[in-house]
Design a protein around this motif. Structure first.
Motif, PDB file in Angstrom:
ATOM      1  N   PHE A   1      -6.003   5.493  11.327  1.00  0.00           N
ATOM      2  CA  PHE A   1      -4.927   5.059   9.912  1.00  0.00           C
ATOM      3  C   PHE A   1      -5.667   4.379   9.556  1.00  0.00           C
ATOM      4  O   PHE A   1      -6.704   4.105   9.663  1.00  0.00           O
ATOM      5  N   GLY A   2      -5.307   4.040   8.233  1.00  0.00           N
ATOM      6  CA  GLY A   2      -6.565   3.344   7.172  1.00  0.00           C
ATOM      7  C   GLY A   2      -5.531   2.799   6.295  1.00  0.00           C
ATOM      8  O   GLY A   2      -4.854   3.128   5.839  1.00  0.00           O
ATOM      9  N   ALA A   3      -7.249   1.260   5.891  1.00  0.00           N
ATOM     10  CA  ALA A   3      -6.271   0.776   5.251  1.00  0.00           C
ATOM     11  C   ALA A   3      -6.352   0.486   3.814  1.00  0.00           C
ATOM     12  O   ALA A   3      -7.906   0.911   3.076  1.00  0.00           O
ATOM     13  N   LEU A   4      -5.341   0.702   3.266  1.00  0.00           N
ATOM     14  CA  LEU A   4      -5.482   0.879   1.828  1.00  0.00           C
ATOM     15  C   LEU A   4      -6.308  -0.202   0.889  1.00  0.00           C
ATOM     16  O   LEU A   4      -5.745  -1.397   1.280  1.00  0.00           O
ATOM     17  N   GLU A   5      -7.629   0.012  -0.094  1.00  0.00           N
ATOM     18  CA  GLU A   5      -8.096  -0.961  -0.775  1.00  0.00           C
ATOM     19  C   GLU A   5      -7.386  -1.143  -1.826  1.00  0.00           C
ATOM     20  O   GLU A   5      -6.364  -0.400  -2.358  1.00  0.00           O
ATOM     21  N   ALA A   6      -7.024  -2.258  -2.136  1.00  0.00           N
ATOM     22  CA  ALA A   6      -6.159  -2.834  -3.323  1.00  0.00           C
ATOM     23  C   ALA A   6      -6.614  -2.415  -4.383  1.00  0.00           C
ATOM     24  O   ALA A   6      -8.394  -2.051  -4.015  1.00  0.00           O
TER      25      ALA A   6
ATOM     26  N   LEU B   1      -0.830   0.636   4.214  1.00  0.00           N
ATOM     27  CA  LEU B   1      -1.630   1.773   5.859  1.00  0.00           C
ATOM     28  C   LEU B   1      -1.497   3.308   5.304  1.00  0.00           C
ATOM     29  O   LEU B   1      -0.298   3.522   4.371  1.00  0.00           O
ATOM     30  N   LEU B   2      -2.060   4.165   5.595  1.00  0.00           N
ATOM     31  CA  LEU B   2      -2.647   5.662   5.188  1.00  0.00           C
ATOM     32  C   LEU B   2      -2.200   6.200   6.735  1.00  0.00           C
ATOM     33  O   LEU B   2      -3.312   5.479   7.625  1.00  0.00           O
ATOM     34  N   ILE B   3      -1.662   6.876   7.187  1.00  0.00           N
ATOM     35  CA  ILE B   3      -1.150   7.283   8.334  1.00  0.00           C
ATOM     36  C   ILE B   3      -1.279   8.516   8.142  1.00  0.00           C
ATOM     37  O   ILE B   3      -0.688   8.802   7.730  1.00  0.00           O
ATOM     38  N   VAL B   4      -2.565   8.532   9.579  1.00  0.00           N
ATOM     39  CA  VAL B   4      -2.525  10.667   9.181  1.00  0.00           C
ATOM     40  C   VAL B   4      -2.865  11.334  11.044  1.00  0.00           C
ATOM     41  O   VAL B   4      -3.196  10.796  11.738  1.00  0.00           O
TER      42      VAL B   4
ATOM     43  N   ARG C   1       2.761   4.032   4.820  1.00  0.00           N
ATOM     44  CA  ARG C   1       3.922   2.485   4.799  1.00  0.00           C
ATOM     45  C   ARG C   1       3.229   1.272   3.416  1.00  0.00           C
ATOM     46  O   ARG C   1       2.359   0.494   4.387  1.00  0.00           O
ATOM     47  N   GLU C   2       4.389   1.650   2.728  1.00  0.00           N
ATOM     48  CA  GLU C   2       4.092   0.338   1.620  1.00  0.00           C
ATOM     49  C   GLU C   2       3.957  -1.295   2.416  1.00  0.00           C
ATOM     50  O   GLU C   2       5.347  -1.411   2.393  1.00  0.00           O
ATOM     51  N   ALA C   3       2.887  -2.076   2.364  1.00  0.00           N
ATOM     52  CA  ALA C   3       3.475  -3.608   2.578  1.00  0.00           C
ATOM     53  C   ALA C   3       4.725  -4.220   1.788  1.00  0.00           C
ATOM     54  O   ALA C   3       4.452  -3.951   0.758  1.00  0.00           O
ATOM     55  N   PRO C   4       5.419  -4.947   1.736  1.00  0.00           N
ATOM     56  CA  PRO C   4       6.377  -6.018   1.265  1.00  0.00           C
ATOM     57  C   PRO C   4       5.634  -5.903   0.522  1.00  0.00           C
ATOM     58  O   PRO C   4       6.620  -6.371  -1.160  1.00  0.00           O
ATOM     59  N   LEU C   5       4.818  -7.331   0.504  1.00  0.00           N
ATOM     60  CA  LEU C   5       3.780  -8.307  -0.101  1.00  0.00           C
ATOM     61  C   LEU C   5       2.603  -8.102  -0.163  1.00  0.00           C
ATOM     62  O   LEU C   5       2.351  -8.244   1.435  1.00  0.00           O
TER      63      LEU C   5
ATOM     64  N   PRO D   1       3.281  -6.069   9.275  1.00  0.00           N
ATOM     65  CA  PRO D   1       4.814  -6.144   8.267  1.00  0.00           C
ATOM     66  C   PRO D   1       4.788  -4.721   7.903  1.00  0.00           C
ATOM     67  O   PRO D   1       5.933  -4.300   7.023  1.00  0.00           O
ATOM     68  N   ALA D   2       4.008  -4.106   6.727  1.00  0.00           N
ATOM     69  CA  ALA D   2       3.707  -2.387   6.331  1.00  0.00           C
ATOM     70  C   ALA D   2       4.695  -1.805   7.392  1.00  0.00           C
ATOM     71  O   ALA D   2       5.291  -0.811   6.611  1.00  0.00           O
ATOM     72  N   LEU D   3       4.467  -1.516   8.348  1.00  0.00           N
ATOM     73  CA  LEU D   3       4.930  -1.191   9.588  1.00  0.00           C
ATOM     74  C   LEU D   3       6.087  -1.223  10.044  1.00  0.00           C
ATOM     75  O   LEU D   3       7.145  -0.159  10.560  1.00  0.00           O
TER      76      LEU D   3
END
Length: 563
Positions: A558-563, A507-510, A496-500, A475-477
């Motif tokens: 692509f990286g998933a942001l840590e909570a 996600l971090l994208i470089v 890209r920030e997830a709505p919830l 959903p973030a994308l």
């Protein structure tokens, strides 16, 4: 004019937003697939290839005009808004196309060209007959100046004055494009009602939305005031066309336009249908925002901001940030549709100098595009890494290309037929062995034909098929927020920030948009867990160590942001 024989009885999901974050695949019918062997692509040809389109992972297919037309602008001059030109097939063929697309879970959007008609349209034939017939005021007519010259200094996009003298009425009529494309008078409520009725005709046949051509050209200044020149500091006119020397505030971009777009939105909402409007202007941001403001006008708009020769990360970032910042203002809102290629622009591989590394270039540019906040338009053949076809003057058919040669070669080079089979006659586009396609099938495209790509596991076609379904799972994308990180050229870095949080990670994208390997440090890059992007070759995978990133040519992280 043909009437609709039935009303679509499918349940209308009023208010749904399937279009938000969707990927639309543009089909230019003349060049996609020729079923009957006459050298021109057609609706049955599209039907035969719909499974290919669906297999790319896209959400919808946008089909350029197939209406009855004299074809002086290849379908963008409409003679009958309610019928299919025999060149492309029949209304029954279109109904079969809708049925097949929906069976493949594809939405269907069609081009609606309503700022102007063909001069062979029955409306114009009646309008030009006299000054007092029922449709006399359906087009933009004006008297000559005392010396016989046109009413003002307005210019045509395709060259010369946008006024054409008509001996029947002894008046000029307005045409923003070809002289054979007279402009409708949207100040006349009967015209607006007729346009809405024609849109409803296709909604009743089951279409899911419309790409609205030249949306900022609908209305004109009724006082017919001349345009001022563009200020020197923003004069970016190419040498071939003086149209770009004017500030087009009177012949387009009129404030009355937004009220009509609200009428269009009201109609589309009855059916749960979507819209994407083309905004052609040197400074399109304000118009894009106005046309999508408050969820009461168009659903999406796109401009030519990413169709320019500038492929720098800074330029691309600036387009998105400016739109997002303005859309966040109270009462604004709005949703962009980003595109890096279409039937009016030089092929992206050639325009952005990706030659020499076509596979990795297409992967990183596709990744960049679908990582932005907004929806996406993807042009047929770009997934094959097709370059701009280099055609000789004698092969051109595009009016502006012929008019402005050689400084501008027109749009034919991006419209040549799709190569389906490398070794087949006409590269499999057409089975008509004795009939030449309407534009040449260039030999340089044969090594990148669909069958060659299918056989090559490293072809960008396969990456697109893997990336788009994977993207849809985040959903973030698709609908999340966006913020950019400062990075050196040619690197684009964004979050890209997830709505919830419960809907998945941010996600971090470089992305390295360049052809050289890079070692960079991003001090403000949030902590992330590397993700395995499906279909991405190891040679294109970027690596992260702390705040340090190792980016191969056209590298992707692509990286998933840590909570």
């Amino acid at each position: 004019m043909t009437s609709s024989p039935f009303r679509d009885t499918r349940e209308k999901p009023v208010g749904t937003d399937w279009w938000r974050g969707a990927v639309l695949y543009q089909v230019y019918p003349r060049s996609f697939a020729d079923h009957n062997g006459d050298g021109v692509g057609d609706l049955p040809g599209i039907i035969e290839r719909l499974s290919y389109i669906a297999g790319l992972g896209v959400d919808a297919v946008w089909i350029s005009p197939f209406f009855k037309s004299p074809m002086k602008d290849f379908g963008y001059d409409v003679e009958d808004y309610r019928d299919v030109d025999p060149l492309f097939g029949t209304l029954a063929d279109f109904d079969r196309l809708i049925e097949r697309a929906h069976a493949l879970n594809l939405k269907v959007m069609i081009d609606q060209v309503v700022s102007h008609t063909a001069d062979t349209h029955a409306w114009f034939q009646e309008s030009r007959a006299s000054r007092d017939n029922p449709r006399a005021d359906w087009y933009v007519w004006a008297d000559a100046q005392p010396d016989g010259s046109p009413p003002n200094n307005w210019l045509s996009v395709f060259g010369g004055s946008s006024w054409q003298w008509d001996t029947r009425r002894r008046q000029y009529y307005l045409h923003n494009f070809l002289t054979a494309q007279p402009d409708l008078n949207f100040h006349n409520p009967a015209v607006r009602a007729a346009v809405l009725s024609d849109i409803r005709f296709w909604l009743d046949r089951g279409v899911d939305g419309f790409r609205l051509d030249t949306t900022n050209y609908y209305f004109h200044d009724q006082a017919l005031r001349s345009n001022d020149p563009l200020p020197p500091d923003i004069n970016r006119a190419p040498a071939h066309n003086p149209y770009d020397l004017q500030a087009h505030v009177h012949d387009k971009n009129r404030p009355e336009n937004v009220l009509f777009l609200e009428e269009v939105r009201t109609l589309l909402d009855e059916y749960g249908a979507a819209s994407v409007g083309e905004v052609g202007d040197a400074d399109a941001l304000a118009t894009m925002l106005a046309y999508t403001a408050g969820d009461r006008r168009l659903h999406m708009t796109y401009s030519f901001s990413m169709l320019s020769p500038d492929a720098s990360a800074a330029h691309l970032r600036r387009q998105v940030e400016q739109f997002e910042a303005a859309a966040a203002e109270p009462g604004q809102g709005g949703w962009a549709c980003w595109t890096i290629g279409n039937h009016d622009a030089e092929r992206v591989l050639t325009r952005w100098k990706g030659t020499g590394a076509p596979e990795s270039f297409v992967r990183v540019m596709l990744t960049m595009l679908v990582s932005l906040r907004g929806s996406v338009c993807w042009y047929q053949g770009d997934e094959l890494a097709l370059e701009q076809a280099d055609l000789p003057f004698e092969a051109l058919v595009d009016p502006p290309g012929i008019a402005f040669w050689p400084e501008y070669k027109g749009r034919d080079g991006c419209r040549t037929p799709i190569p389906w089979q490398a070794d087949a006659p006409h590269a499999g586009f057409s089975g008509g062995l004795d009939v030449k396609p309407w534009l040449p099938v260039v030999d340089a495209h044969r090594p990148r034909a669909v069958d060659v790509s299918e056989a090559d596991p490293h072809a960008p076609l396969h990456y697109m098929r893997a990336l788009l379904p994977w993207r849809r799972s985040f959903p973030a994308l698709v609908k999340g927020g966006i913020r950019f990180l400062d990075a050196p050229e040619p690197v684009m870095a964004l979050v890209r920030e997830a709505p919830l949080r419960k809907l998945g990670p941010s996600l971090l994208i470089v992305l390295n948009l360049g052809t050289e390997p890079l070692q960079i440090t991003l001090d403000d890059a949030p902590a992330s867990v590397p993700m395995n992007v499906p279909g991405l070759p190891d040679a294109q995978r970027a690596r992260r160590t702390g705040t340090h990133f190792s980016l191969p040519p056209h590298g992707i992280y692509f990286g998933a942001l840590e909570a």
